[in-house]
Design a protein around this motif. Structure first.
Motif, PDB file in Angstrom:
ATOM      1  N   ALA A 187       0.848  -1.191   0.000  1.00  0.00           N
ATOM      2  CA  ALA A 187       0.000   0.000   0.000  1.00  0.00           C
ATOM      3  C   ALA A 187       0.883   1.240   0.000  1.00  0.00           C
ATOM      4  O   ALA A 187       2.059   1.185   0.371  1.00  0.00           O
ATOM      5  CB  ALA A 187      -0.942   0.021   1.208  1.00  0.00           C
ATOM      6  N   VAL A 188       0.282   2.353  -0.419  1.00  0.00           N
ATOM      7  CA  VAL A 188       0.960   3.655  -0.432  1.00  0.00           C
ATOM      8  C   VAL A 188       0.062   4.654   0.278  1.00  0.00           C
ATOM      9  O   VAL A 188      -1.173   4.623   0.126  1.00  0.00           O
ATOM     10  CB  VAL A 188       1.237   4.125  -1.876  1.00  0.00           C
ATOM     11  N   GLY A 189       0.675   5.548   1.058  1.00  0.00           N
ATOM     12  CA  GLY A 189      -0.091   6.581   1.748  1.00  0.00           C
ATOM     13  C   GLY A 189       0.599   7.924   1.646  1.00  0.00           C
ATOM     14  O   GLY A 189       1.825   8.001   1.544  1.00  0.00           O
ATOM     15  N   ALA A 190      -0.187   9.000   1.675  1.00  0.00           N
ATOM     16  CA  ALA A 190       0.351  10.356   1.643  1.00  0.00           C
ATOM     17  C   ALA A 190      -0.539  11.257   2.479  1.00  0.00           C
ATOM     18  O   ALA A 190      -1.741  11.009   2.610  1.00  0.00           O
ATOM     19  CB  ALA A 190       0.430  10.883   0.211  1.00  0.00           C
ATOM     20  N   VAL A 191       0.050  12.294   3.046  1.00  0.00           N
ATOM     21  CA  VAL A 191      -0.767  13.281   3.750  1.00  0.00           C
ATOM     22  C   VAL A 191      -1.616  14.042   2.737  1.00  0.00           C
ATOM     23  O   VAL A 191      -2.817  14.215   2.916  1.00  0.00           O
ATOM     24  CB  VAL A 191       0.113  14.249   4.563  1.00  0.00           C
ATOM     25  N   VAL A 192      -0.990  14.494   1.640  1.00  0.00           N
ATOM     26  CA  VAL A 192      -1.703  15.263   0.617  1.00  0.00           C
ATOM     27  C   VAL A 192      -1.533  14.596  -0.740  1.00  0.00           C
ATOM     28  O   VAL A 192      -0.409  14.296  -1.158  1.00  0.00           O
ATOM     29  CB  VAL A 192      -1.188  16.712   0.538  1.00  0.00           C
ATOM     30  N   ASP A 193      -2.647  14.359  -1.411  1.00  0.00           N
ATOM     31  CA  ASP A 193      -2.644  13.890  -2.798  1.00  0.00           C
ATOM     32  C   ASP A 193      -3.018  15.073  -3.672  1.00  0.00           C
ATOM     33  O   ASP A 193      -4.176  15.477  -3.738  1.00  0.00           O
ATOM     34  CB  ASP A 193      -3.644  12.747  -2.971  1.00  0.00           C
ATOM     35  N   ARG A 194      -2.022  15.659  -4.347  1.00  0.00           N
ATOM     36  CA  ARG A 194      -2.259  16.821  -5.205  1.00  0.00           C
ATOM     37  C   ARG A 194      -2.802  16.429  -6.576  1.00  0.00           C
ATOM     38  O   ARG A 194      -3.125  17.295  -7.384  1.00  0.00           O
ATOM     39  CB  ARG A 194      -0.950  17.599  -5.406  1.00  0.00           C
ATOM     40  N   SER A 195      -2.889  15.128  -6.854  1.00  0.00           N
ATOM     41  CA  SER A 195      -3.310  14.683  -8.181  1.00  0.00           C
ATOM     42  C   SER A 195      -4.824  14.599  -8.322  1.00  0.00           C
ATOM     43  O   SER A 195      -5.324  14.257  -9.395  1.00  0.00           O
ATOM     44  CB  SER A 195      -2.697  13.314  -8.488  1.00  0.00           C
ATOM     45  N   GLY A 196      -5.549  14.858  -7.246  1.00  0.00           N
ATOM     46  CA  GLY A 196      -6.999  14.738  -7.305  1.00  0.00           C
ATOM     47  C   GLY A 196      -7.473  13.304  -7.435  1.00  0.00           C
ATOM     48  O   GLY A 196      -8.546  13.044  -7.978  1.00  0.00           O
ATOM     49  N   GLY A 197      -6.665  12.357  -6.939  1.00  0.00           N
ATOM     50  CA  GLY A 197      -7.045  10.952  -6.992  1.00  0.00           C
ATOM     51  C   GLY A 197      -6.602  10.242  -8.259  1.00  0.00           C
ATOM     52  O   GLY A 197      -6.918   9.065  -8.449  1.00  0.00           O
ATOM     53  N   ALA A 253      -3.387   9.699  -9.216  1.00  0.00           N
ATOM     54  CA  ALA A 253      -2.139   8.943  -9.062  1.00  0.00           C
ATOM     55  C   ALA A 253      -2.453   7.457  -8.906  1.00  0.00           C
ATOM     56  O   ALA A 253      -3.345   7.074  -8.148  1.00  0.00           O
ATOM     57  CB  ALA A 253      -1.358   9.447  -7.852  1.00  0.00           C
ATOM     58  N   ASP A 254      -1.720   6.622  -9.628  1.00  0.00           N
ATOM     59  CA  ASP A 254      -1.952   5.177  -9.618  1.00  0.00           C
ATOM     60  C   ASP A 254      -0.613   4.475  -9.416  1.00  0.00           C
ATOM     61  O   ASP A 254       0.308   4.643 -10.222  1.00  0.00           O
ATOM     62  CB  ASP A 254      -2.592   4.743 -10.935  1.00  0.00           C
ATOM     63  N   PHE A 255      -0.521   3.691  -8.348  1.00  0.00           N
ATOM     64  CA  PHE A 255       0.725   2.994  -8.036  1.00  0.00           C
ATOM     65  C   PHE A 255       0.591   1.479  -8.156  1.00  0.00           C
ATOM     66  O   PHE A 255       1.512   0.753  -7.803  1.00  0.00           O
ATOM     67  CB  PHE A 255       1.189   3.372  -6.627  1.00  0.00           C
ATOM     68  N   GLY A 256      -0.554   1.007  -8.601  1.00  0.00           N
ATOM     69  CA  GLY A 256      -0.748  -0.428  -8.757  1.00  0.00           C
ATOM     70  C   GLY A 256      -1.048  -1.158  -7.467  1.00  0.00           C
ATOM     71  O   GLY A 256      -1.187  -2.386  -7.464  1.00  0.00           O
ATOM     72  N   VAL A 257      -1.129  -0.419  -6.356  1.00  0.00           N
ATOM     73  CA  VAL A 257      -1.512  -0.959  -5.047  1.00  0.00           C
ATOM     74  C   VAL A 257      -2.459   0.054  -4.421  1.00  0.00           C
ATOM     75  O   VAL A 257      -2.559   1.198  -4.894  1.00  0.00           O
ATOM     76  CB  VAL A 257      -0.280  -1.179  -4.127  1.00  0.00           C
TER      77      VAL A 257
END
Length: 252
Positions: free
Chosen positions: A203-213, A215-219
């Motif tokens: 899994a991947v986590g971030a405080v802020v996602d600036r991509s508006g959802g 971003a895709d990391f395959g998990v």
């Protein structure tokens, strides 16, 4: 710790300054906002609460900024400004860990094993962040998920690698965390570093996602605050055309 109020509006977000405002303007830090114990409900942070913490610590800024990616934007999240307060870092880390637990595979959502051990059934072996933005956050998230806290560092060729004797057991489940995601380049390079070390990103986590959802990391990917923030290549930047001074906030 009060993180909402009339000063920030109903959403807890700072108001965008008028056009022509000084580049790099930021919310004024509220005296005493970062004092006291972390409440028992630290993991229960909604969007307004997260936005309030970032505004009150000066971590959310408006102006004309050059991002790490080279793109330009009128918003910047300098999360180090929030992370300088241990209790704020702890709250954000606990909240992100809680959201990560909801998306982790059942076998990887439990408490971690002892430091230096191999993968243990039902654990996250390690939380890995890219230096510099993910270093402190990885520690805060690992405290809750129970794994070790590691970080990946940039090589001369631009790739990331686990150094300083950090090692992963074959197939060890790993969570990658970053302070803010725009294109996701640093996260992907960190995931590649984990894979080269033998780990398995779950899994991947971030405080802020600036991509508006986007971003895709395959998990599974979760964030505390999801914003669709405009970013421009320099040749097409409207702020450059208007002559707004350009700031590189991480150098200030």
């Amino acid at each position: 710790m009060s993180i909402t109020g009339e000063r920030h509006g109903r959403s807890g977000a700072a108001a965008r300054p008028e056009a022509g405002a000084a580049s790099g303007a930021q919310s004024e830090a509220v005296p005493g906002v970062c004092t006291g114990r972390v409440p028992d409900g630290a993991a229960d942070l909604d969007d307004a609460a997260v936005a309030g913490l970032l505004n009150q610590t000066g971590a959310h800024r408006y102006g004309h900024f050059r991002l790490t990616t080279g793109l330009h934007s009128d918003e910047f999240f300098l999360l180090a400004r929030a992370f300088q307060y241990p209790e704020v870092l702890e709250r954000l880390g606990a909240a992100l860990a809680a959201r990560l637990r909801r998306v982790l595979p059942a076998a990887d959502a439990g408490q971690g094993g002892p430091a230096g051990s191999g993968p243990v059934a039902g654990t996250v072996g390690a939380v890995v962040g890219p230096a510099m933005g993910g270093v402190l956050l990885a520690h805060a998230v690992a405290r809750v998920l129970g794994g070790r806290s590691l970080f990946a560092e940039k090589e001369a060729d631009g790739s990331m690698r686990l150094k300083r004797g950090f090692a992963l057991a074959p197939g060890e489940p790993v969570v990658v965390v970053e302070d803010a995601v725009t294109t996701g380049g640093s996260v992907r390079k960190t995931m590649e570093a984990v894979a080269r070390a033998g780990g398995r990103v779950v899994a991947v986590g971030a405080v802020v996602d600036r991509s508006g959802g986007k971003a895709d990391f395959g998990v599974p990917f979760v964030s505390l605050l999801c914003r669709d923030v405009a970013a421009f290549v320099p040749e097409e930047c409207p702020l450059c055309r208007r002559g707004v001074p350009l700031v590189e906030p991480k150098r200030g």
